[in-house]
Design a protein around this motif. Structure first.
Motif, mmCIF file in Angstrom:
data_model
loop_
_atom_site.group_PDB
_atom_site.id
_atom_site.type_symbol
_atom_site.label_atom_id
_atom_site.label_comp_id
_atom_site.label_asym_id
_atom_site.label_seq_id
_atom_site.Cartn_x
_atom_site.Cartn_y
_atom_site.Cartn_z
ATOM 1 N N ILE A 139 49.065 -37.716 58.710
ATOM 2 C CA ILE A 139 49.063 -37.971 60.148
ATOM 3 C C ILE A 139 50.505 -38.213 60.589
ATOM 4 O O ILE A 139 51.125 -39.204 60.207
ATOM 5 C CB ILE A 139 48.169 -39.176 60.505
ATOM 6 C CG1 ILE A 139 46.707 -38.861 60.164
ATOM 7 C CG2 ILE A 139 48.309 -39.539 61.984
ATOM 8 C CD1 ILE A 139 45.747 -40.017 60.388
ATOM 9 N N GLU A 140 51.038 -37.272 61.364
ATOM 10 C CA GLU A 140 52.429 -37.350 61.798
ATOM 11 C C GLU A 140 52.551 -38.025 63.156
ATOM 12 O O GLU A 140 51.617 -37.978 63.964
ATOM 13 C CB GLU A 140 53.041 -35.952 61.905
ATOM 14 C CG GLU A 140 53.202 -35.227 60.588
ATOM 15 C CD GLU A 140 53.936 -33.915 60.778
ATOM 16 O OE1 GLU A 140 55.150 -33.879 60.484
ATOM 17 O OE2 GLU A 140 53.306 -32.947 61.239
ATOM 18 N N ALA A 141 53.701 -38.632 63.396
ATOM 19 C CA ALA A 141 54.025 -39.193 64.707
ATOM 20 C C ALA A 141 55.277 -38.491 65.212
ATOM 21 O O ALA A 141 56.386 -38.763 64.746
ATOM 22 C CB ALA A 141 54.252 -40.705 64.622
ATOM 23 N N ARG A 142 55.091 -37.549 66.128
ATOM 24 C CA ARG A 142 56.205 -36.810 66.734
ATOM 25 C C ARG A 142 55.678 -36.144 67.996
ATOM 26 O O ARG A 142 54.474 -35.964 68.163
ATOM 27 C CB ARG A 142 56.753 -35.753 65.779
ATOM 28 C CG ARG A 142 55.742 -34.676 65.369
ATOM 29 C CD ARG A 142 56.342 -33.690 64.377
ATOM 30 N NE ARG A 142 55.369 -32.716 63.891
ATOM 31 C CZ ARG A 142 55.083 -31.560 64.487
ATOM 32 N NH1 ARG A 142 55.710 -31.223 65.617
ATOM 33 N NH2 ARG A 142 54.184 -30.738 63.974
ATOM 34 N N GLU A 143 56.585 -35.775 68.882
ATOM 35 C CA GLU A 143 56.144 -35.142 70.123
ATOM 36 C C GLU A 143 55.552 -33.759 69.850
ATOM 37 O O GLU A 143 56.134 -32.955 69.126
ATOM 38 C CB GLU A 143 57.303 -35.015 71.106
ATOM 39 C CG GLU A 143 56.872 -34.427 72.440
ATOM 40 C CD GLU A 143 57.953 -34.478 73.507
ATOM 41 O OE1 GLU A 143 57.836 -33.735 74.493
ATOM 42 O OE2 GLU A 143 58.916 -35.259 73.353
ATOM 43 N N ILE A 144 54.387 -33.521 70.434
ATOM 44 C CA ILE A 144 53.746 -32.219 70.336
ATOM 45 C C ILE A 144 53.948 -31.495 71.669
ATOM 46 O O ILE A 144 53.333 -31.844 72.678
ATOM 47 C CB ILE A 144 52.244 -32.343 70.008
ATOM 48 C CG1 ILE A 144 52.042 -33.048 68.654
ATOM 49 C CG2 ILE A 144 51.584 -30.967 69.996
ATOM 50 C CD1 ILE A 144 52.637 -32.325 67.455
ATOM 51 N N ILE A 145 54.866 -30.533 71.670
ATOM 52 C CA ILE A 145 55.154 -29.756 72.870
ATOM 53 C C ILE A 145 53.912 -28.962 73.274
ATOM 54 O O ILE A 145 53.268 -28.328 72.444
ATOM 55 C CB ILE A 145 56.335 -28.786 72.629
ATOM 56 C CG1 ILE A 145 57.567 -29.549 72.128
ATOM 57 C CG2 ILE A 145 56.652 -28.003 73.903
ATOM 58 C CD1 ILE A 145 58.125 -30.559 73.084
#
Length: 279
Positions: A139-145
């Motif tokens: 489970i990643e935490a980063r902005e999803i464009i």
């Protein structure tokens, strides 16, 4: 991710469960509730509090969304689709609430050192990772464009977003809020918001930047994990994860001292909505 265990570990965690009762009240009450908890937990009058909430079909706009040039057109469309439209008292952009979306709020007291904003986000990210650790998915935490309400703490699996995290701070209380798309179609929810922006903007240049939504980058946990999850399945995982962080986990409602506080904060939320949406 920094070690946030000390933030999640509390001597006592009070749980306010509105995952069922919330279906029968307006989401406006939830924003008044979280402000109340910020104030009472921040002042030390209440212990660290976790709240779970689910509402029927509601689109929650951010303040920035109210600046859209043709907002009335977008609102009319959403209401025609059977959604209530409200404006929250914090930043961010439009999100979808419905019976397949579980919202969780963790309210911490901000003590002497204070709580760095990323530390609050990391604590929620860590909790969600522990809730679904048995699936073995990263489970990643980063902005999803291309997602709605994009931010640096979008939670995703294989590049598809299923959750977004926000924060609210009042009087030394920190509320970290997350929406988890548990079941249903993530892309259909995104398509709804895409149409809202198209109708509310009509291609005009705007002072604020609004997301160009690509529905395929969003999904629910049921879709991503390929298992039929219910909100109550996820609630059990949430409570078990929180139980492991606390000497005492107990359910309760607002205290007698918090009730008048809630009435005041709720009235403010309602007044703001009437002012912005003219309703």
């Amino acid at each position: 991710m920094k070690d946030t265990t000390d933030l999640l570990v509390q001597e006592r965690w009070r749980v306010i469960d509105q995952s069922v009762s919330g279906l029968y009240i307006s989401a406006l009450q939830s924003f008044g509730m979280d402000d109340t908890l910020c104030a009472s937990v921040g002042s030390g009058e209440a212990p660290a509090t976790a709240r779970a909430w689910v509402h029927q079909r509601t689109i929650v706009l951010g303040i920035q969304d109210t600046k859209l040039p043709y907002l009335i057109n977008g609102n009319d469309f959403l209401q025609d689709q059977g959604y209530e439209v409200i404006v929250r008292n914090s930043g961010g952009l439009a999100v979808v609430l419905d019976e397949g979306v579980l919202n969780l709020t963790l309210v911490f007291p901000e003590k002497e050192k204070g709580i760095d904003i990323n530390r609050g986000y990391d604590a929620m990210w860590q909790l969600v990772q522990e809730m679904f650790a048995d699936y073995g998915q990263d489970i990643e935490a980063r902005e999803i464009i291309g997602s709605y309400c994009p931010g640096s703490y979008d939670l995703s699996i294989n590049g598809q977003k299923f959750a977004g995290i926000s924060q609210r701070r009042i009087r030394k209380g920190v509320a970290v809020q997350i929406y988890l798309c548990v079941n249903g179609s993530g892309s259909k929810r995104a398509e709804l918001i895409k149409q809202f922006y198209e109708l509310s903007k009509k291609g005009e240049e705007t002072r604020h930047v609004y997301p160009a939504i690509v529905p395929e980058v969003m999904a629910s946990l049921s879709e991503l994990l390929q298992v039929e999850l219910t909100v109550q399945d996820v609630m059990l995982r949430f409570l078990q994860a929180l139980q492991s962080k606390s000497e005492q986990l107990f359910t309760a409602s607002l205290s007698p001292e918090e009730v008048p506080l809630f009435e005041g904060y709720y009235d403010r939320v309602v007044e703001r909505n009437q002012k912005v949406l003219g309703e």
